[in-house]
Motif scaffolding. Sequence first.
Motif, PDB file in Angstrom:
ATOM      1  N   GLN A 266       0.319   2.713  -3.343  1.00  0.00           N
ATOM      2  CA  GLN A 266      -0.173   1.690  -4.269  1.00  0.00           C
ATOM      3  C   GLN A 266       0.421   1.902  -5.655  1.00  0.00           C
ATOM      4  O   GLN A 266      -0.267   2.005  -6.664  1.00  0.00           O
ATOM      5  CB  GLN A 266      -1.699   1.694  -4.301  1.00  0.00           C
ATOM      6  CG  GLN A 266      -2.307   1.256  -2.970  1.00  0.00           C
ATOM      7  CD  GLN A 266      -3.819   1.142  -2.997  1.00  0.00           C
ATOM      8  OE1 GLN A 266      -4.478   1.591  -3.932  1.00  0.00           O
ATOM      9  NE2 GLN A 266      -4.373   0.530  -1.967  1.00  0.00           N
TER      10      GLN A 266
ATOM     11  N   ALA B 211      -0.196  -4.472   1.868  1.00  0.00           N
ATOM     12  CA  ALA B 211      -1.625  -4.182   1.735  1.00  0.00           C
ATOM     13  C   ALA B 211      -2.392  -4.695   2.949  1.00  0.00           C
ATOM     14  O   ALA B 211      -2.244  -5.846   3.350  1.00  0.00           O
ATOM     15  CB  ALA B 211      -2.163  -4.829   0.463  1.00  0.00           C
TER      16      ALA B 211
ATOM     17  N   ASP C 165       0.829  -1.201   0.000  1.00  0.00           N
ATOM     18  CA  ASP C 165       0.000   0.000   0.000  1.00  0.00           C
ATOM     19  C   ASP C 165       0.862   1.248   0.000  1.00  0.00           C
ATOM     20  O   ASP C 165       0.496   2.262  -0.598  1.00  0.00           O
ATOM     21  CB  ASP C 165      -0.912   0.011   1.233  1.00  0.00           C
ATOM     22  CG  ASP C 165      -2.207  -0.746   0.984  1.00  0.00           C
ATOM     23  OD1 ASP C 165      -2.467  -1.113  -0.183  1.00  0.00           O
ATOM     24  OD2 ASP C 165      -2.948  -0.987   1.948  1.00  0.00           O
TER      25      ASP C 165
END
Length: 396
Positions: free
Chosen positions: A94, A59, A34
């Motif tokens: 991301q 993530a 992320d």
Amino acid sequence: MNHSSVTELQSNPSARANLGSSLTESATASTAHDLEICEVSKQFGSLKVLENIDLRVKAGEFIAIMGPSGCGKTTLLRIIAGLEGMTSGEIRLQEKDITALSVHQRNTPMVWQSFALFPHLNVQQNIAFGLTLMTHRKAEVKRKVREIAAMMHLEPLLDRRISQLSGGQKQRVAIARALITEPKILLLDEPMSALDPHLRVRMQGELKRLQQSLGISFIYVTHNQNEAFSMADRVVVMNGGRIEQVGTPAEIYSRPATHFVAEFVGNNNLFDGEVISVSPDRVTVRCPQGTMQALWREQPHQVGDRVTIVVPAERVALASTEGSVENRLENKIDATLRGFEFMGSQVIYFLETDTGYEVRMIRQEALDHTLAVPINSRLQLVWKTQDTVLLGERIQ
């Protein structure tokens, strides 16, 4: 936030259908990370606040950043949010480079220590504030506020003023305001420091359950070790603008990588000494407090090396009756009992060696089962070789 609010999030389709689902979809994108913080440094004039910070957040991961006041943890959070510029480095969200983006373009909201709520607005207006900065129809804003209010169990409070809320309710409003914009990641700067201890403990579990239900990454700054260890998937320990160690709570606690981490985390005893012999799996060290053995795992040591042996206080025991298991342990030192501190389910004992060095021992026991020996009694302390951590020479 309470257990019923999280249960509702998990089981109520209407509460989660839109907001919760979109948050989860955002978190489970194709990228493995992320957030990527790449060699980030920050200087104010000649003062280095951050130096070569490198960190990858997976993530849906809960990351806690802890360290002493002034170590740079809040500055790092502000840089991620876009509230502070950096001297050098790169930040990717991301897989997208957001280094040059403004705070409003990043969608990395921050929950503050003071909650930063608007006292002239009611709960509903505070929650909706983030959406008013974007292009949304009134009906859509109202729907989203209802969804997040149901998720955070705030529906009965929507018309209340901020001054009428408790500390825990204010925290829920602050988190709701951050989540309503469907962020890819949520930043939290010591959001529980203003809460009383009892409420803080309860909120830790609720916040972790909320993060797991949403599936988005949280980056949580704190100086409280209990908060970091109880909630985080991984903990980042910072000192002097640098990262000292990154690992799971168990790794940080049981295998400190540096002297700072060993002293900052937990209740560790540190013994400096010189290597006098080396075998395939262990090292014998002569310390002022006595000769000790430790296992080495990462790097070999040679005779004459200066090292530090780290022994957790809860691994220290008393040599008791003749022939007991404790009396057969490899590491033994003599010390004098100087006092103890009752901590509820455990007692911390403070002892002093002949060299004047303080050694701590922790026992899990009630107050009426404390050591049946008077203060200033002479005792022998023992511990297992496998319970030690061996570090290189301490840098003064």
